[in-house]
Write a protein that holds these residues in place. Structure first.
Motif, PDB file in Angstrom:
ATOM      1  N   THR A 121      11.363  -3.160  -2.069  1.00  0.00           N
ATOM      2  CA  THR A 121      10.691  -4.004  -1.465  1.00  0.00           C
ATOM      3  C   THR A 121       9.561  -2.429  -1.340  1.00  0.00           C
ATOM      4  OG1 THR A 121      10.422  -3.780   0.898  1.00  0.00           O
ATOM      5  CG2 THR A 121      11.502  -5.802  -0.898  1.00  0.00           C
ATOM      6  N   SER A 164       2.538   4.585   5.004  1.00  0.00           N
ATOM      7  CA  SER A 164       2.363   3.102   4.606  1.00  0.00           C
ATOM      8  C   SER A 164       2.597   2.261   3.194  1.00  0.00           C
ATOM      9  CB  SER A 164       0.487   2.807   4.850  1.00  0.00           C
ATOM     10  OG  SER A 164      -0.410   3.080   3.769  1.00  0.00           O
ATOM     11  N   ARG A 165       2.755   1.134   3.469  1.00  0.00           N
ATOM     12  CA  ARG A 165       3.041   0.134   2.713  1.00  0.00           C
ATOM     13  C   ARG A 165       1.384  -0.359   1.680  1.00  0.00           C
ATOM     14  NH1 ARG A 165       1.237  -4.189  -0.257  1.00  0.00           N
ATOM     15  NH2 ARG A 165      -0.106  -4.417   1.633  1.00  0.00           N
ATOM     16  N   GLU A 222       9.250   3.172   3.744  1.00  0.00           N
ATOM     17  CA  GLU A 222       9.189   3.387   5.070  1.00  0.00           C
ATOM     18  C   GLU A 222       9.773   4.534   4.753  1.00  0.00           C
ATOM     19  OE1 GLU A 222      12.416   1.496   8.908  1.00  0.00           O
ATOM     20  OE2 GLU A 222      10.787  -0.247   8.036  1.00  0.00           O
ATOM     21  N   GLU A 253       7.575  -2.346   1.283  1.00  0.00           N
ATOM     22  CA  GLU A 253       8.217  -2.027   2.396  1.00  0.00           C
ATOM     23  C   GLU A 253       8.894  -1.269   2.817  1.00  0.00           C
ATOM     24  OE1 GLU A 253       7.352  -5.365   1.150  1.00  0.00           O
ATOM     25  OE2 GLU A 253       5.125  -5.716   1.901  1.00  0.00           O
TER      26      GLU A 253
END
Length: 75
Positions: free
Chosen positions: A16, A27-28, A22, A18
């Motif tokens: 993903t 940041s996404r 990470e 996200e």
């Protein structure tokens, strides 16, 4: 071109945004912009993605050649 290639690889690895964001420390939202090619990806991010996605030197050279050819076709 670069962002879309990394997005394709991310999908192939079932990761993903996200998770990837990470793992590489961004940041996404930033990752999304890079994948949509709304913003140029810093070389540090490129290198982190290469490591995370376990892209070999030969694979990366193929991508570089692809990007160079795409740039030439724009001229």
């Amino acid at each position: 071109m670069l962002g879309k290639d990394f997005k394709y690889i991310r999908f192939k690895k079932f990761m993903t945004q996200e998770y990837v964001a990470e793992m590489i420390g961004i940041s996404r939202f930033a990752l999304s912009w890079y994948e949509q090619e709304r913003s140029e990806m810093p070389i540090t991010t490129v290198l982190r993605l290469i490591r995370l996605y376990n892209i070999s030197n030969s694979e990366f050279e193929e991508y570089i050649q692809k990007w160079k050819n795409a740039d030439k076709s724009k001229e």
